[in-house]
Design a protein around this motif. Sequence first.
Motif, short mmCIF file in Angstrom:
data_model
loop_
_atom_site.label_atom_id
_atom_site.label_comp_id
_atom_site.label_asym_id
_atom_site.label_seq_id
_atom_site.Cartn_x
_atom_site.Cartn_y
_atom_site.Cartn_z
N VAL A 67 87.12 41.65 39.29
CA VAL A 67 86.35 40.63 40.00
C VAL A 67 86.70 39.27 39.42
O VAL A 67 86.43 38.98 38.26
CB VAL A 67 84.83 40.89 39.85
N ASP A 77 75.87 36.08 38.46
CA ASP A 77 77.17 36.74 38.49
C ASP A 77 78.27 35.86 39.09
O ASP A 77 79.33 36.37 39.49
CB ASP A 77 77.10 38.07 39.25
N LYS A 213 81.71 42.16 45.72
CA LYS A 213 80.55 42.10 44.85
C LYS A 213 79.44 41.27 45.46
O LYS A 213 78.25 41.60 45.36
CB LYS A 213 80.95 41.52 43.48
#
Length: 257
Positions: A67, A77, A213
């Motif tokens: 990611v 995140d 994600k």
Amino acid sequence: MSEKNRDGKRTARERLAVEREKQKAAEKRRRTLIVGASVVCVLGLAAVIGVVAANVGKDKNKSSGPVVAPSGAQGKDGLAIAVGKDSAKPTLTIWEDFRCPACQAFETVYRPTLHALTDSGKLRIEYHLVRLIDGNLGGTGSLRAGNAAACAQNAGKFRDYHDVLYENQPKETVDTFANNAKLIDLSGKVGGLDTAAFRKCVNDGKHDSWVDKSNAAFKAGRFSGTPTVLLDGKNIFQDQTLTPAKLKQMVLAANKG
């Protein structure tokens, strides 16, 4: 009064009643269409293409690799691309899919207001990119466009490229954005974006897993569909009376508070 006259009046009343029912039905259809135009993408797709969605392989719609968040990504995140000054009091959070027609409709109507508010320092926007249409209709256009938009963020060109994608959005059933060459071609509409670095980022799918994600975070949030629009955490897009003018008033009020 003669029987003939009574029959004539009764017939006239019946015709009038029928006409009123037709008008009521037409008005109901009009209201339904107006509301339907604002309905989030995933709701409209679920009933119509459930069988198709069930047959789409999960592995085909899931990218692999580390990611890698785009430059300057913020929020939990690092899943948000921020537009506007960090000093702005209110924050508008938008979850969107570049293949989603309702997202395009929202952008078309509200874009001038959003630009004006962010440019004046009155509003900060956090964009979260998801790929619901890929999951419903199959294909990778939402993913590819999301990755390309993240690549544009690396070049400091996110907002302009974001707008170009919506201005050139294909029909949701046509997966035009799955073609990296098309996304690169569209970057030519944004001054200074079509560079070797941008092309490599797009072709390598550098931010694919980041988009996935973000999509997972959307599902975990149990939002009803795209676009989801939150002003300081409150879902305002569900308000059928929402207009650009009303949104502006809300933002200005938040600045005074």
